[in-house]
Design a protein around this motif. Sequence first.
Motif, PDB file in Angstrom:
ATOM      1  N   TYR A  70       0.877  -1.533   0.047  1.00 16.04           N
ATOM      2  CA  TYR A  70       0.002  -0.168  -0.121  1.00 16.04           C
ATOM      3  C   TYR A  70       0.908   1.197  -0.050  1.00 16.04           C
ATOM      4  CZ  TYR A  70      -3.549   3.482   1.262  1.00 16.04           C
ATOM      5  OH  TYR A  70      -4.355   4.502   1.393  1.00 16.04           O
ATOM      6  N   HIS A  94       1.336   2.130  -5.643  1.00 13.92           N
ATOM      7  CA  HIS A  94       0.565   0.935  -5.610  1.00 13.92           C
ATOM      8  C   HIS A  94      -0.449   1.549  -4.456  1.00 13.92           C
ATOM      9  CE1 HIS A  94      -0.911  -2.965  -4.508  1.00 13.92           C
ATOM     10  NE2 HIS A  94      -0.888  -3.070  -5.753  1.00 13.92           N
ATOM     11  N   GLY A  96      -3.388  -0.250  -3.484  1.00 11.47           N
ATOM     12  CA  GLY A  96      -4.088  -1.542  -2.745  1.00 11.47           C
ATOM     13  C   GLY A  96      -3.323  -2.297  -2.113  1.00 11.47           C
ATOM     14  N   HIS A 186      -4.885  -8.507  -5.827  1.00  8.72           N
ATOM     15  CA  HIS A 186      -4.726  -6.938  -5.457  1.00  8.72           C
ATOM     16  C   HIS A 186      -6.174  -6.758  -4.683  1.00  8.72           C
ATOM     17  CE1 HIS A 186      -4.160  -2.824  -6.339  1.00  8.72           C
ATOM     18  NE2 HIS A 186      -5.472  -2.810  -6.395  1.00  8.72           N
ATOM     19  N   GLN A 188      -8.452  -3.758  -2.937  1.00 11.88           N
ATOM     20  CA  GLN A 188      -8.369  -2.429  -2.590  1.00 11.88           C
ATOM     21  C   GLN A 188      -9.609  -2.163  -2.202  1.00 11.88           C
ATOM     22  OE1 GLN A 188      -6.800  -0.627  -6.097  1.00 11.88           O
ATOM     23  NE2 GLN A 188      -7.686   1.448  -5.648  1.00 11.88           N
ATOM     24  N   GLY A 202      -5.466   0.835  -9.714  1.00 14.22           N
ATOM     25  CA  GLY A 202      -4.667   0.494  -8.390  1.00 14.22           C
ATOM     26  C   GLY A 202      -3.435   0.983  -8.487  1.00 14.22           C
ATOM     27  N   CYS A 216      -8.759   5.763  -1.698  1.00  9.87           N
ATOM     28  CA  CYS A 216      -8.669   4.463  -1.335  1.00  9.87           C
ATOM     29  C   CYS A 216      -7.893   4.132   0.017  1.00  9.87           C
ATOM     30  CB  CYS A 216      -7.916   3.834  -2.683  1.00  9.87           C
ATOM     31  SG  CYS A 216      -8.723   4.089  -4.116  1.00  9.87           S
TER      32      CYS A 216
END
Length: 226
Positions: A70, A94, A96, A186, A188, A202, A216
């Motif tokens: 993350y 990234h 997620g 993955h 999320q 993502g 997110c």
Amino acid sequence: MYKNLEQLLQEQKNVKVIDSSIDYKDYVTLDLSATHTDQLNLDLTNALIFEAFIENHLSKNKAKVAFGGYLETRNLYRRSTVFKNEITDERNIHIGLDLWIKAGTSVLAALDGKIHSFQNNTALGDYGPTIVLEHTIENSTFYTLYGHLDLNSLIGKEVGQIVKKDEVIAKLGASPINGDYAPHLHFQIIKDLQEKKGDYPGVCSQKELEFYSRNCPNPNLLLKIQ
């Protein structure tokens, strides 16, 4: 008293998104940051080499699942124009959480909800088969995305189909079906899907990070992997 989504996520208990028989004590962190993979001189373009690297990491740590990623800045995406082309900034952060384990592993619904959408995102480096669930807790509606699944995971699915927490909704896919990665999920959490269906970014650019890190939130608020 009003609770924001982050608080609601933290209140949820005993949440898993892969094989419920694997205890979190059998998880190990995995660092795929650009600086680390550069130091290792790891070939990120070859899914088989990448999978062997993951298997070695698990074996060395006597673990069953590797997790992390993350807000991690990665070089993993440079091979694909999905993440950088002549008109867009490089997307390499990234947003997620990745859970690395062998193909065929069961994927579970994190919480009660319904199927919002699903599709096969087939570009190199993309999600491959993907499912998005919709959830509502105390009048807060949000979404969970499950990427890098196998093709059979999309068979028989219907928009609006009710799912229960811990229900097996999919299996993990192998490369190249899963976007040509070592097998992993993955996972999320998304507040606003921005009218997307079966897909949502993502990975983001540095310029977009403030928005995406708000939209997110950290999936580990929900999973609570130590």
